[in-house]
Scaffold this motif. Structure first.
Motif: not given
Length: 394
Positions: A363-368
């Protein structure tokens, strides 16, 4: 071209003047005081050279440089701001083992004397000095929000001690009645021993909206049966924390009003992006500064500290790396706060987010990935001045 390196201090500054072509010093490192007389001395020292042939550099550190920067800009000089880490690395690369104010002026000149392609500074313009005030205001907003979270957490800890059932009586925390009761009584013991008419006064509010289902009688009954401890200290803390929380909320409201005024004046095209508010838009613009200092989108991605590390050595190439977290932490914080709203309000961003999740990204990587896409769009809008059009996205 004359390069002027200024090392900024609290009570006094140092400067030197170096000829870019020959590398010789026209003025060796000299100190001047941080007052009107000192500023005039600097201007008089620079009078032999035309303003167009002078490039002044100073470190963008703390707040001590602000008055001098404004003074130089108002006098028509070109001023470059340098990240202190850049001068520190330059000094170390040159093998310097000594650091003092006079040598720092020379190091700043060395930073200014770099090729255009590798320049390690950004030019500041007088007509964009208003961005400094906007940056200070939006950062103050961020800091107050953090303080508010700290005080709210401390308040909940005290409530759990003296009246642990209190929060279950309300559908939402920090309402007017919620805060009135805490400020007036502060504990279950105080509520239980108070006359019902006094409790009713905390429920008497003049405002629009739905009334709470909680009654004074039910509150007093719950307080009598509470398992909360009797603590005069915690009660005092609760009353003080309620006052501090109320004050900070009023300050944030005042700041938000001023930020909205700045935002309307800016009239930036990035406000046309769904999910970007007056606050977040002003924060992004203020942290980025003059968009003319960036020649491509990757530079603002790097400045925001959301670019992924790239590590490659011989036959090894790291596949999973984190973001650099360099540059402006406030810009990065704003971007992460708004990205979910941007994703939810734009089908293209939502599709891009789901694509990254389907590729095995967290999730955090996709946000980035979405943040970097957003920054590329922001760069394009600021460069062209056109409004956001989701139909043009791909």
């Amino acid at each position: 071209m004359k390069l002027v390196g200024i090392d900024v201090g609290k009570n006094s500054h140092h400067f030197c003047v170096m000829d870019k072509e020959t590398g010789e010093f026209n003025v060796t490192p000299t100190s001047f005081s941080n007052n009107k007389e000192g500023f005039d001395f600097l201007i008089n020292s620079l009078k032999p050279y035309s303003k167009k042939s002078v490039l002044i550099g100073m470190e963008d550190t703390g707040h001590y440089h602000v008055a001098l920067l404004k003074f130089l800009l108002n006098n028509g000089y070109t001023v470059a701001l340098i990240n202190p880490k850049t001068t520190d690395l330059t000094r170390k690369m040159e093998g310097g083992i000594t650091k003092n104010d006079k040598l720092d002026t020379i190091t700043i000149c060395d930073v200014l004397d770099t090729p255009e392609r590798k320049k390690q500074y950004r030019i500041t313009k007088v007509d964009r000095f208003d961005l400094y005030e906007q940056r200070q205001l939006t950062r103050h907003h961020h800091n107050l929000k953090e303080e508010l979270n700290v005080y709210c957490n401390r308040l909940q800890k005290s409530i759990d001690l003296v009246f642990p059932e209190f929060n279950t009586l309300f559908s939402s925390k920090y309402s007017i009645v919620y805060m009135n009761l805490l400020k007036t009584f502060g504990s279950a013991e105080a509520i239980a021993s108070t006359d019902i008419r006094t409790i009713r006064k905390c429920f008497e509010i003049k405002c629009r909206g739905n009334r709470i289902s909680l009654t004074p009688e039910k509150l007093k009954e719950c307080a009598k049966n509470s398992i909360g401890i009797s603590s005069e200290v915690e009660t005092i803390q609760i009353k003080h924390l309620v006052s501090q929380i109320t004050l900070i909320k009023e300050q944030i409201a005042e700041i938000d009003k001023k930020i909205e005024e700045f935002s309307i004046t800016n009239n930036s095209p990035i406000l046309s992006i769904p999910g970007i508010s007056h606050f977040s838009g002003t924060s992004i613009l203020a942290e980025l500064g003059d968009i003319g200092n960036y020649s491509k989108p990757s530079q603002i991605i790097k400045f925001a500290g959301v670019a992924p590390y790239h590590y490659e050595s011989s036959q090894y190439n790291a596949q999973h790396t984190g973001i650099t977290k360099k540059g402006s932490k406030y810009l990065r914080k704003t971007l992460y706060q708004i990205i979910l709203t941007v994703i939810n309000n734009n089908p293209v961003f939502k599709k891009y987010y789901r694509l990254k999740i389907s590729q095995g990204k967290g999730h955090r990587c996709a946000q980035g990935h979405c943040i970097r896409k957003l920054l590329r769009i922001i760069y394009h809008l600021l460069e062209t001045g056109q409004s956001f059009d989701p139909a043009l996205l791909r």
